[in-house]
Motif scaffolding. Structure first.
Motif, mmCIF file in Angstrom:
data_model
loop_
_atom_site.group_PDB
_atom_site.id
_atom_site.type_symbol
_atom_site.label_atom_id
_atom_site.label_comp_id
_atom_site.label_asym_id
_atom_site.label_seq_id
_atom_site.Cartn_x
_atom_site.Cartn_y
_atom_site.Cartn_z
ATOM 1 N N THR A 64 12.371 56.256 32.771
ATOM 2 C CA THR A 64 12.178 56.559 31.353
ATOM 3 C C THR A 64 13.001 57.771 30.931
ATOM 4 N N PHE A 65 12.883 58.834 31.696
ATOM 5 C CA PHE A 65 13.523 60.086 31.304
ATOM 6 C C PHE A 65 14.777 60.395 32.117
ATOM 7 N N ASN A 66 15.036 59.598 33.174
ATOM 8 C CA ASN A 66 16.196 59.825 34.029
ATOM 9 C C ASN A 66 16.330 61.316 34.333
ATOM 10 N N SER A 67 15.216 61.893 34.739
ATOM 11 C CA SER A 67 15.102 63.334 34.866
ATOM 12 C C SER A 67 15.882 63.877 36.057
ATOM 13 N N THR A 68 16.517 65.007 35.811
ATOM 14 C CA THR A 68 17.189 65.728 36.886
ATOM 15 C C THR A 68 16.317 66.878 37.388
ATOM 16 N N LYS A 69 15.139 67.011 36.793
ATOM 17 C CA LYS A 69 14.234 68.087 37.189
ATOM 18 C C LYS A 69 13.677 67.825 38.582
ATOM 19 N N ALA A 70 13.497 68.890 39.316
ATOM 20 C CA ALA A 70 12.893 68.782 40.643
ATOM 21 C C ALA A 70 11.416 68.408 40.480
ATOM 22 N N HIS A 71 10.914 67.673 41.446
ATOM 23 C CA HIS A 71 9.505 67.274 41.399
ATOM 24 C C HIS A 71 8.583 68.498 41.396
ATOM 25 N N ARG A 72 9.010 69.592 42.005
ATOM 26 C CA ARG A 72 8.174 70.802 42.010
ATOM 27 C C ARG A 72 8.041 71.406 40.611
ATOM 28 N N ASP A 73 8.966 71.052 39.703
ATOM 29 C CA ASP A 73 8.888 71.504 38.317
ATOM 30 C C ASP A 73 8.141 70.484 37.452
ATOM 31 N N SER A 74 8.556 69.226 37.513
ATOM 32 C CA SER A 74 7.963 68.206 36.644
ATOM 33 C C SER A 74 6.618 67.689 37.156
ATOM 34 N N GLY A 75 6.432 67.670 38.466
ATOM 35 C CA GLY A 75 5.188 67.141 39.043
ATOM 36 C C GLY A 75 3.929 67.852 38.570
ATOM 37 N N PRO A 76 3.876 69.181 38.681
ATOM 38 C CA PRO A 76 2.670 69.885 38.216
ATOM 39 C C PRO A 76 2.417 69.742 36.712
ATOM 40 N N LYS A 77 3.478 69.690 35.927
ATOM 41 C CA LYS A 77 3.313 69.505 34.481
ATOM 42 C C LYS A 77 2.729 68.122 34.195
ATOM 43 N N PHE A 78 3.295 67.108 34.848
ATOM 44 C CA PHE A 78 2.788 65.749 34.669
ATOM 45 C C PHE A 78 1.336 65.680 35.116
ATOM 46 N N ALA A 79 1.025 66.309 36.240
ATOM 47 C CA ALA A 79 -0.350 66.297 36.763
ATOM 48 C C ALA A 79 -1.322 66.942 35.787
ATOM 49 N N LEU A 80 -0.933 68.051 35.185
ATOM 50 C CA LEU A 80 -1.814 68.725 34.220
ATOM 51 C C LEU A 80 -2.082 67.831 33.011
ATOM 52 N N ILE A 81 -1.041 67.184 32.509
ATOM 53 C CA ILE A 81 -1.218 66.263 31.389
ATOM 54 C C ILE A 81 -2.075 65.075 31.820
ATOM 55 N N ALA A 82 -1.825 64.558 33.015
ATOM 56 C CA ALA A 82 -2.610 63.424 33.517
ATOM 57 C C ALA A 82 -4.082 63.795 33.679
ATOM 58 N N ILE A 83 -4.351 65.004 34.132
ATOM 59 C CA ILE A 83 -5.746 65.443 34.274
ATOM 60 C C ILE A 83 -6.415 65.511 32.898
ATOM 61 N N ALA A 84 -5.729 66.111 31.940
ATOM 62 C CA ALA A 84 -6.303 66.234 30.586
ATOM 63 C C ALA A 84 -6.529 64.863 29.955
ATOM 64 N N THR A 85 -5.529 63.998 30.008
ATOM 65 C CA THR A 85 -5.687 62.682 29.395
ATOM 66 C C THR A 85 -6.592 61.791 30.245
ATOM 67 N N GLY A 86 -6.629 62.045 31.544
ATOM 68 C CA GLY A 86 -7.563 61.321 32.413
ATOM 69 C C GLY A 86 -9.006 61.663 32.072
ATOM 70 N N LEU A 87 -9.254 62.927 31.771
ATOM 71 C CA LEU A 87 -10.600 63.325 31.343
ATOM 72 C C LEU A 87 -10.965 62.656 30.019
ATOM 73 N N LEU A 88 -10.013 62.610 29.106
ATOM 74 C CA LEU A 88 -10.252 61.925 27.831
ATOM 75 C C LEU A 88 -10.553 60.449 28.082
ATOM 76 N N ASN A 89 -9.777 59.812 28.947
ATOM 77 C CA ASN A 89 -9.996 58.409 29.313
ATOM 78 C C ASN A 89 -11.407 58.223 29.885
ATOM 79 N N THR A 90 -11.787 59.085 30.814
ATOM 80 C CA THR A 90 -13.104 58.986 31.451
ATOM 81 C C THR A 90 -14.229 59.183 30.430
ATOM 82 N N LEU A 91 -14.063 60.132 29.527
ATOM 83 C CA LEU A 91 -15.078 60.367 28.501
ATOM 84 C C LEU A 91 -15.229 59.162 27.575
#
Length: 134
Positions: A64-91
């Motif tokens: 999707t994004f053809n990202s050149t970012k290292a996983h150590r940079d993009s991974g934690p950001k994606f995880a934080l968003i996934a946790i927040a939206t995952g909580l919304l999904n669960t609720l």
């Protein structure tokens, strides 16, 4: 520099296709855990969301994004968003199943539609944003 409308549109379509694969992984996990594993739908959707998020991260990073970012940079950001939206999904699933008595699959479809666009916006603006683009 701003991202073009064409680029954003292409990314949204690709995000949707990748999301369909992540959703398939999520729903397969959810249904298996509820129907075979006898797990409560709220717990099962939480596990399924995690499985789908992993699929989504890997495919979105690459396709999707053809990202050149290292996983150590993009991974934690994606995880934080996934946790927040995952909580919304669960609720949403909890409220729909436990409070309103709706079928868990129907409620999950509503939850998925709710978090889809939010995930795209947040991941576009933060997780996979290349420096100098908006």
């Amino acid at each position: 520099m701003f991202t073009s409308v064409a680029t954003t549109s292409r990314r949204l379509v690709t995000f949707g296709m990748v999301g369909a694969l992540g959703t398939l992984a999520h729903y397969a996990t959810l249904i298996l855990l509820v129907e075979i594993g006898t797990l409560h739908p709220t717990a099962a959707t939480t596990v399924g969301f995690g499985v789908g998020a992993l699929v989504n991260y890997l495919l979105n990073h690459r396709y999707t994004f053809n990202s050149t970012k290292a996983h150590r940079d993009s991974g934690p950001k994606f995880a934080l968003i996934a946790i927040a939206t995952g909580l919304l999904n669960t609720l949403i699933v909890h409220a729909g199943v436990d409070n309103l008595g709706f079928n868990y699959i129907l409620v999950q479809v509503v939850a998925t539609a709710t978090v889809f666009l939010l995930n795209f916006i947040l991941n576009s603006l933060w997780t996979f944003r290349e420096s100098g683009t908006l």
